[in-house]
Design a protein around this motif. Structure first.
Motif, short mmCIF file in Angstrom:
data_model
loop_
_atom_site.label_atom_id
_atom_site.label_comp_id
_atom_site.label_asym_id
_atom_site.label_seq_id
_atom_site.Cartn_x
_atom_site.Cartn_y
_atom_site.Cartn_z
N TRP A 1 0.83 -1.20 0.00
CA TRP A 1 0.00 0.00 0.00
C TRP A 1 0.86 1.25 0.00
O TRP A 1 1.97 1.24 0.54
CB TRP A 1 -0.88 0.03 1.26
CG TRP A 1 -2.07 -0.84 1.21
CD1 TRP A 1 -2.13 -2.18 1.50
CD2 TRP A 1 -3.40 -0.46 0.85
NE1 TRP A 1 -3.41 -2.64 1.35
CE2 TRP A 1 -4.21 -1.61 0.95
CE3 TRP A 1 -3.98 0.74 0.46
CZ2 TRP A 1 -5.57 -1.58 0.68
CZ3 TRP A 1 -5.33 0.78 0.19
CH2 TRP A 1 -6.12 -0.39 0.30
N SER A 2 0.31 2.32 -0.57
CA SER A 2 0.97 3.62 -0.47
C SER A 2 -0.08 4.68 -0.16
O SER A 2 -1.26 4.53 -0.48
CB SER A 2 1.70 3.97 -1.76
OG SER A 2 0.77 4.27 -2.79
N LYS A 3 0.39 5.74 0.51
CA LYS A 3 -0.43 6.95 0.70
C LYS A 3 0.30 8.03 -0.06
O LYS A 3 1.41 8.40 0.29
CB LYS A 3 -0.55 7.31 2.17
CG LYS A 3 -1.37 8.57 2.36
CD LYS A 3 -1.38 9.04 3.78
CE LYS A 3 -2.13 10.36 3.84
NZ LYS A 3 -1.54 11.30 4.75
N LEU B 1 3.57 2.37 2.59
CA LEU B 1 3.13 2.11 3.96
C LEU B 1 3.67 0.78 4.47
O LEU B 1 3.76 -0.19 3.72
CB LEU B 1 1.60 2.11 4.03
CG LEU B 1 0.92 3.42 3.60
CD1 LEU B 1 -0.60 3.24 3.63
CD2 LEU B 1 1.33 4.57 4.50
N ASP C 1 -4.38 11.59 8.20
CA ASP C 1 -4.59 10.34 7.48
C ASP C 1 -5.36 10.53 6.18
O ASP C 1 -5.43 9.62 5.36
CB ASP C 1 -5.32 9.32 8.37
CG ASP C 1 -4.48 8.87 9.54
OD1 ASP C 1 -3.29 8.58 9.33
OD2 ASP C 1 -5.00 8.84 10.67
N GLY D 1 -6.22 11.44 2.43
CA GLY D 1 -5.41 11.44 1.22
C GLY D 1 -5.71 10.26 0.31
O GLY D 1 -6.67 9.51 0.53
N ARG D 2 -4.88 10.11 -0.73
CA ARG D 2 -5.05 9.06 -1.74
C ARG D 2 -4.29 7.80 -1.31
O ARG D 2 -3.08 7.84 -1.11
CB ARG D 2 -4.53 9.53 -3.09
CG ARG D 2 -5.35 10.66 -3.71
CD ARG D 2 -4.71 11.19 -4.99
NE ARG D 2 -4.55 10.16 -6.00
CZ ARG D 2 -5.50 9.79 -6.85
NH1 ARG D 2 -6.69 10.36 -6.80
NH2 ARG D 2 -5.27 8.87 -7.75
N TYR D 3 -5.03 6.69 -1.23
CA TYR D 3 -4.44 5.41 -0.86
C TYR D 3 -4.50 4.48 -2.07
O TYR D 3 -5.54 4.37 -2.72
CB TYR D 3 -5.18 4.78 0.33
CG TYR D 3 -4.87 5.48 1.63
CD1 TYR D 3 -3.92 4.96 2.51
CD2 TYR D 3 -5.50 6.66 1.99
CE1 TYR D 3 -3.62 5.60 3.70
CE2 TYR D 3 -5.21 7.31 3.18
CZ TYR D 3 -4.26 6.78 4.03
OH TYR D 3 -3.97 7.41 5.21
N THR E 1 -6.94 2.79 -6.57
CA THR E 1 -6.77 3.94 -5.67
C THR E 1 -8.11 4.47 -5.19
O THR E 1 -9.09 4.47 -5.93
CB THR E 1 -6.00 5.06 -6.41
OG1 THR E 1 -4.72 4.57 -6.80
CG2 THR E 1 -5.80 6.28 -5.53
#
Length: 190
Positions: A76-78, A83, A106, A108-110, A124
């Motif tokens: 995963w990324s934010k 992450l 917290d 934002g785009r995940y 996303t």
């Protein structure tokens, strides 16, 4: 036991299998087809939610469920930050991302990344924080004589961008105000 076990299957193992059971009184047959499935991850049938809401101070689980065979590895990324598991963030084996004690930071785009030996894909969504719903006036214990009426109040504060519904229950069973309108009355204060 009449059991056939196969390990490390390949495409050559696909086909119709037949079990034959035989004794001195006769012989019987049973058939089954074995299909070998292999596909790169794809989010076409189950994309990630575009908008995910989470209550301030609460917990959220963002699901990541691509179709893939074999089972993919997840990351995963934010934004551009990768992450990793920590005290507030956990990536589950099924690909879901859990975040606890949600704060404004917290938001934002995940992006969920799924990869197996056939390929990779990602999906996303945007996490937005809402104000937590709180009971500001809870119902109080009431002693009433048989035959009298009773009123119980429940008032809550909530995020103005969301709808709020009050559900009353008696001993764990939800009260149906339409069916029991002669006994219960709902008063909504605006």
């Amino acid at each position: 036991k009449g059991e056939l076990r196969m390990q490390s299957l390949s495409f050559d193992d696909a086909g119709m299998y037949q079990c034959i059971a035989e004794n001195t009184h006769g012989i019987i047959y049973a058939n089954a087809e074995l299909k070998i499935v292999a596909s790169p991850p794809t989010f076409e049938l189950n994309p990630m939610k575009k908008k995910i809401l989470a209550a301030k101070g609460g917990r959220v689980i963002i699901e990541c469920k691509p179709k893939a065979a074999p089972k993919p590895k997840f990351s995963w990324s934010k934004g551009t930050e990768l992450l990793v598991n920590g005290s507030r963030i956990h990536i589950w084996d099924d690909g879901s991302l859990e975040i606890i004690n949600i704060t404004k930071l917290d938001e934002g785009r995940y992006t969920c990344f799924a990869e197996n030996n056939r390929g990779k894909a990602n999906s996303t969504g945007v996490l937005e924080m809402t104000e937590a719903t709180r009971i500001t006036l809870a119902p109080l214990n009431v002693d009433v004589t048989v035959g009298e009426n009773a009123t119980m109040q429940c008032i809550a504060s909530h995020d103005p961008t969301l709808d709020l519904t009050f559900i009353w229950s008696l001993n764990g069973f939800v009260i149906d105000f339409e069916k029991e309108h002669e006994h219960y009355e709902r008063n909504v204060m605006v």
